[in-house]
Write a protein that holds these residues in place. Structure first.
Motif, PDB file in Angstrom:
ATOM      1  N   ASN A   1       0.818  -1.210   0.000  1.00 50.67           N
ATOM      2  CA  ASN A   1       0.000   0.000   0.000  1.00 50.67           C
ATOM      3  C   ASN A   1       0.853   1.262   0.000  1.00 50.67           C
ATOM      4  N   GLN A   2       2.103   1.115   0.371  1.00 50.48           N
ATOM      5  CA  GLN A   2       3.013   2.261   0.411  1.00 50.48           C
ATOM      6  C   GLN A   2       3.601   2.590  -0.960  1.00 50.48           C
ATOM      7  N   VAL A   3       3.505   1.639  -1.888  1.00 53.67           N
ATOM      8  CA  VAL A   3       4.150   1.866  -3.195  1.00 53.67           C
ATOM      9  C   VAL A   3       3.157   1.791  -4.366  1.00 53.67           C
ATOM     10  N   ILE A   4       1.999   1.108  -4.182  1.00 51.22           N
ATOM     11  CA  ILE A   4       1.013   0.996  -5.260  1.00 51.22           C
ATOM     12  C   ILE A   4       0.190   2.274  -5.329  1.00 51.22           C
ATOM     13  N   GLN A   5       0.044   2.801  -6.521  1.00 50.50           N
ATOM     14  CA  GLN A   5      -0.717   4.014  -6.743  1.00 50.50           C
ATOM     15  C   GLN A   5      -2.120   3.679  -7.238  1.00 50.50           C
ATOM     16  N   ARG A   6      -3.009   4.651  -7.137  1.00 55.85           N
ATOM     17  CA  ARG A   6      -4.417   4.552  -7.529  1.00 55.85           C
ATOM     18  C   ARG A   6      -5.200   3.721  -6.514  1.00 55.85           C
ATOM     19  N   ASP A   7      -6.531   3.762  -6.657  1.00 53.14           N
ATOM     20  CA  ASP A   7      -7.404   3.143  -5.678  1.00 53.14           C
ATOM     21  C   ASP A   7      -7.947   1.792  -6.128  1.00 53.14           C
ATOM     22  N   SER A   8      -7.364   1.214  -7.163  1.00 54.20           N
ATOM     23  CA  SER A   8      -7.777  -0.111  -7.619  1.00 54.20           C
ATOM     24  C   SER A   8      -6.634  -0.796  -8.352  1.00 54.20           C
ATOM     25  N   ILE A   9      -6.699  -2.119  -8.355  1.00 57.00           N
ATOM     26  CA  ILE A   9      -5.760  -2.928  -9.127  1.00 57.00           C
ATOM     27  C   ILE A   9      -6.603  -3.923  -9.930  1.00 57.00           C
ATOM     28  N   SER A  10      -6.005  -4.554 -10.891  1.00 60.87           N
ATOM     29  CA  SER A  10      -6.774  -5.502 -11.700  1.00 60.87           C
ATOM     30  C   SER A  10      -6.190  -6.900 -11.588  1.00 60.87           C
ATOM     31  N   LEU A  11      -7.088  -7.870 -11.585  1.00 60.78           N
ATOM     32  CA  LEU A  11      -6.718  -9.283 -11.612  1.00 60.78           C
ATOM     33  C   LEU A  11      -7.056  -9.795 -13.000  1.00 60.78           C
ATOM     34  N   ASP A  12      -6.056 -10.226 -13.736  1.00 57.91           N
ATOM     35  CA  ASP A  12      -6.233 -10.650 -15.127  1.00 57.91           C
ATOM     36  C   ASP A  12      -6.158 -12.172 -15.223  1.00 57.91           C
ATOM     37  N   TRP A  13      -7.146 -12.731 -15.933  1.00 57.52           N
ATOM     38  CA  TRP A  13      -7.204 -14.185 -16.117  1.00 57.52           C
ATOM     39  C   TRP A  13      -7.565 -14.471 -17.565  1.00 57.52           C
ATOM     40  N   GLU A  14      -6.661 -15.120 -18.252  1.00 53.23           N
ATOM     41  CA  GLU A  14      -6.897 -15.496 -19.644  1.00 53.23           C
ATOM     42  C   GLU A  14      -6.515 -16.956 -19.829  1.00 53.23           C
ATOM     43  N   THR A  15      -7.284 -17.648 -20.660  1.00 52.77           N
ATOM     44  CA  THR A  15      -6.939 -19.036 -20.932  1.00 52.77           C
ATOM     45  C   THR A  15      -7.535 -19.477 -22.253  1.00 52.77           C
ATOM     46  N   VAL A  16      -7.030 -20.577 -22.757  1.00 53.79           N
ATOM     47  CA  VAL A  16      -7.535 -21.204 -23.977  1.00 53.79           C
ATOM     48  C   VAL A  16      -8.048 -22.589 -23.616  1.00 53.79           C
ATOM     49  N   LEU A  17      -9.302 -22.864 -23.955  1.00 54.86           N
ATOM     50  CA  LEU A  17      -9.888 -24.174 -23.669  1.00 54.86           C
ATOM     51  C   LEU A  17      -9.340 -25.205 -24.633  1.00 54.86           C
ATOM     52  N   LEU A  18      -8.933 -26.346 -24.107  1.00 55.84           N
ATOM     53  CA  LEU A  18      -8.410 -27.436 -24.919  1.00 55.84           C
ATOM     54  C   LEU A  18      -9.515 -28.439 -25.210  1.00 55.84           C
ATOM     55  N   GLN A  19      -9.522 -28.976 -26.418  1.00 55.49           N
ATOM     56  CA  GLN A  19     -10.573 -29.914 -26.819  1.00 55.49           C
ATOM     57  C   GLN A  19     -10.533 -31.177 -25.970  1.00 55.49           C
ATOM     58  N   GLN A  20     -11.704 -31.558 -25.446  1.00 54.31           N
ATOM     59  CA  GLN A  20     -11.829 -32.769 -24.636  1.00 54.31           C
ATOM     60  C   GLN A  20     -12.727 -33.815 -25.305  1.00 54.31           C
ATOM     61  N   GLU A  21     -13.693 -33.364 -26.133  1.00 54.36           N
ATOM     62  CA  GLU A  21     -14.706 -34.252 -26.681  1.00 54.36           C
ATOM     63  C   GLU A  21     -14.454 -34.553 -28.150  1.00 54.36           C
ATOM     64  N   LYS A  22     -15.216 -35.531 -28.680  1.00 54.15           N
ATOM     65  CA  LYS A  22     -15.016 -35.980 -30.054  1.00 54.15           C
ATOM     66  C   LYS A  22     -15.316 -34.874 -31.063  1.00 54.15           C
ATOM     67  N   SER A  23     -16.413 -34.167 -30.864  1.00 53.65           N
ATOM     68  CA  SER A  23     -16.833 -33.135 -31.807  1.00 53.65           C
ATOM     69  C   SER A  23     -16.432 -31.756 -31.293  1.00 53.65           C
ATOM     70  N   LEU A  24     -15.482 -31.120 -31.965  1.00 51.74           N
ATOM     71  CA  LEU A  24     -15.073 -29.766 -31.583  1.00 51.74           C
ATOM     72  C   LEU A  24     -16.222 -28.788 -31.773  1.00 51.74           C
ATOM     73  N   LYS A  25     -17.009 -28.964 -32.833  1.00 56.01           N
ATOM     74  CA  LYS A  25     -18.134 -28.071 -33.115  1.00 56.01           C
ATOM     75  C   LYS A  25     -19.165 -28.135 -31.996  1.00 56.01           C
ATOM     76  N   ASN A  26     -19.512 -29.348 -31.559  1.00 56.12           N
ATOM     77  CA  ASN A  26     -20.484 -29.487 -30.470  1.00 56.12           C
ATOM     78  C   ASN A  26     -19.938 -28.935 -29.164  1.00 56.12           C
ATOM     79  N   GLU A  27     -18.644 -29.124 -28.937  1.00 55.48           N
ATOM     80  CA  GLU A  27     -18.040 -28.634 -27.696  1.00 55.48           C
ATOM     81  C   GLU A  27     -18.074 -27.108 -27.654  1.00 55.48           C
ATOM     82  N   GLN A  28     -17.851 -26.473 -28.798  1.00 57.76           N
ATOM     83  CA  GLN A  28     -17.942 -25.019 -28.865  1.00 57.76           C
ATOM     84  C   GLN A  28     -19.375 -24.548 -28.629  1.00 57.76           C
ATOM     85  N   GLN A  29     -20.341 -25.340 -29.077  1.00 53.59           N
ATOM     86  CA  GLN A  29     -21.751 -24.974 -28.939  1.00 53.59           C
ATOM     87  C   GLN A  29     -22.192 -24.916 -27.484  1.00 53.59           C
ATOM     88  N   TYR A  30     -21.537 -25.710 -26.620  1.00 55.90           N
ATOM     89  CA  TYR A  30     -21.937 -25.774 -25.220  1.00 55.90           C
ATOM     90  C   TYR A  30     -20.924 -25.102 -24.287  1.00 55.90           C
TER      91      TYR A  30
END
Length: 600
Positions: free
Chosen positions: A189-218
């Motif tokens: 708190n002594q060195v961070i500026q501003r009144d908010s910080i951000s938590l960033d979360w990004e990921t790529v889903l890996l195919q688990q099922e037989k049909s990639l098209k159906n998996e994207q649909q759900y």
């Protein structure tokens, strides 16, 4: 070139060569300059590593003692290493680069290729804070943390200075799919500026099922506002949404049968959520969430959260609370209520016997048909009455003619009134059954319990059985042919033929019913085998019910009842609501015609 010019050039070359040799920097001076360039590059990149240090396991660039004593000095560079924390349900792989979970394996589950189910893995998974330190943005995802492992926990720490640090604490209890996650900003708190910080979360889903098209649909990123039902971003297109209408109780990166859910102890105030449709083989979708965390510069900050990593099994998600079980799509109103409060409890009851899921679907279908048998009986009797009346209706049609449609309809209505027949009596019971038929359309594709379960030739009831593989794509059909879908189509055609015999349908109506089964063949060919199996069973059981009813019902007896109704005086006939509405309609039509004659 003359002799004097050549001599001058030669002497200049000797002087230059001598100066390079006698005045070149020492090895120590060259080393010091390389270190200065490395530190400058890291600073300009926002505390990112020099290019040589970005790769996994790359050797750390050498920093001088002044840099090591500066802000995040010991965390600017390092060597990426991994460590594992696991229990009976999960295997978590951590990396000290970013102090994050690098990969999550759900134990006991396999992909369609019989490999372990890994929700995300590698550098495509980004997780960490973005801080404003001294006017510069610092991303913890790029810092090197010090890892400390205990029996059930992993502590990741990045030191800003001797008494200031960022700490991520992960806790995994035995047999749990939940991972406790605490963020501690000691002295920051002594060195961070501003009144908010951000938590960033990004990921790529890996195919688990037989049909990639159906998996994207759900698959879609979900979120829940306080006091509201969970919602999600677009399933079919890229979308970004700013969530700030109310407190956000959780966000979920949902895949077809698995999810990663972030649940804060104190609801989030603001979240930017995004989804991208990916085209790379083996990649389902890309998700990104930027969470705005309030920051108080007057005190040390702590943020408590937890992750859920696991299956989208309704009862498992429901145990998490906060309506996370609504990640399992049960359909639209009223279908979701039918599935949740009727179909699912019966299914769970049958599942408790430990039967094969093919047998469970069979018993479930039989039970449903028994409950709906009164409607089926009523529908059959109504259609039988209409079939028996057809000769009289043909006589009326020949007398009135087809040109005067209004008069013809009025005469038909008179006949219905005289014999006490509701022309919609055969349709209404079918319409009442339609919501249940449609409810299963959502129930089986989202039912985790069918995943990986085999029955007869079907290796997995949660996906299509590609009995015939074409090796190429046929429009409307796809690259395969599902045997269960073919059987379902044939059973529907048989049912349509028998139904036409019962109802006495003629003309175009006789053939319209044969079009829909062919359409369903293309639509349902890539749907789960369990769904097509249910429709096949439902058709065959309905066919059996109607065959049984036909053997019990005497057409001549029905005809005699209609004749007796026709003989009764009007005052003795009990009018149905439908007949009352018919009378009102005919009376209104007659009044309109009378008024038209007066106007003329």
């Amino acid at each position: 070139m003359d002799k004097n010019t050549f001599t001058g050039l030669f002497l200049i070359m000797i002087v230059l060569a001598g100066s390079f040799y006698f005045f070149k920097p020492s090895e120590a001076e060259m080393k010091k300059e390389r270190e200065r360039i490395s530190i400058d590059s890291a600073s300009k990149a926002g505390v990112k590593h020099a290019p040589a240090a970005l790769a996994e396991n790359a050797p750390a660039p050498q920093l001088d003692s002044a840099a090591l004593k500066g802000p995040f000095g010991t965390s600017i560079s390092g060597t990426a290493t991994t460590s594992v924390l696991e229990n009976e349900a999960l295997k978590l792989t951590f990396t000290n680069k970013g102090g994050k979970i690098k990969a999550v394996e759900v134990k006991g589950e396999k992909t369609y290729l019989d490999k372990p189910v890994v929700l995300f893995d590698g550098d495509e998974n980004i997780f960490g804070l973005t801080l404003n330190v001294g006017g510069k943005l610092v991303k913890t995802n790029d810092l090197y943390f010090t890892a400390t492992k205990t029996a059930n926990a992993m502590v990741m720490r990045a030191n800003y200075s001797a008494d200031k640090y960022i700490e991520f604490v992960y806790d995994l209890q035995p047999k749990s799919h939940n991972v406790g996650f605490n963020i501690n900003l000691k002295g920051m708190n002594q060195v961070i500026q501003r009144d908010s910080i951000s938590l960033d979360w990004e990921t790529v889903l890996l195919q688990q099922e037989k049909s990639l098209k159906n998996e994207q649909q759900y698959s879609a990123p979900y979120y829940k506002y306080a006091d509201k039902n969970p919602d999600h971003l677009s399933i079919a297109k890229d979308e970004t949404e700013n969530l700030s209408k109310a407190k956000i109780e959780w966000i979920a990166f949902k895949q077809h049968f698995f999810s990663a859910v972030l649940i804060p102890a104190d609801p989030f105030n603001k979240v930017n959520l995004a989804v991208r449709i990916l085209t790379e083989p083996g990649h389902v979708k890309g998700y990104a969430a930027k969470v705005n965390l309030p920051f108080n510069q007057l005190d040390a900050q702590n943020y408590k959260m937890k992750f859920y990593f696991g299956t989208n099994q309704f009862k498992v998600l429901k145990a998490q609370g906060q309506e996370i079980e609504k990640l399992v799509e049960m359909g639209y109103w009223p279908l979701k209520y039918i599935n949740r409060f009727v179909v699912l409890p019966v299914f769970n009851f049958l599942e408790s016997f430990g039967w094969n899921y093919g047998l469970i679907i069979l018993v479930l279908t039989i039970a449903l048909k028994v409950v709906l048998s009164p409607l089926t009986y009523k529908s059959y009797i109504s259609m039988a009455k209409m079939r028996i009346l057809k000769p009289e209706m043909d006589e009326i049609k020949a007398k009135v003619g087809e040109d005067n449609a209004t008069l013809l309809q009025q005469e038909y209505l008179k006949l219905y009134k005289q014999v006490g027949v509701n022309p919609l009596g055969g349709c209404l019971p079918m319409l009442l059954q339609l919501p249940i038929v449609m409810a299963f359309f959502f129930f089986f594709p989202n039912l985790f319990e069918l995943r990986g379960q085999s029955f007869l030739w079907m290796h997995d009831l949660s996906t299509y059985d590609d009995f015939i593989k074409f090796g190429f794509t046929i429009p409307f059909i796809g690259d395969h042919l599902s045997l269960m879908c073919v059987l379902m189509t044939i059973s529907t055609l048989i049912y349509t033929y028998f139904n036409n015999q019962v109802s006495g349908a003629t003309g175009q109506m006789k053939y319209i019913g044969y079009i829909m089964p062919v359409v369903f063949l293309g639509v349902l060919n890539s749907y789960p085998a369990g769904l097509n199996y249910y429709y096949f069973l439902a058709n065959m059981l309905t066919f059996g019910q109607q065959f049984l009813i036909k053997s019990m019902v005497n057409d001549e007896k029905i005809h005699n009842i209609l004749k007796e109704n026709k003989k009764k005086p009007e005052e003795q006939k009990k009018k149905s609501k439908f007949q009352t509405r018919l009378d009102d309609y005919m009376r209104q039509q007659q009044q309109v015609k009378t008024q038209e004659k007066k106007n003329k």
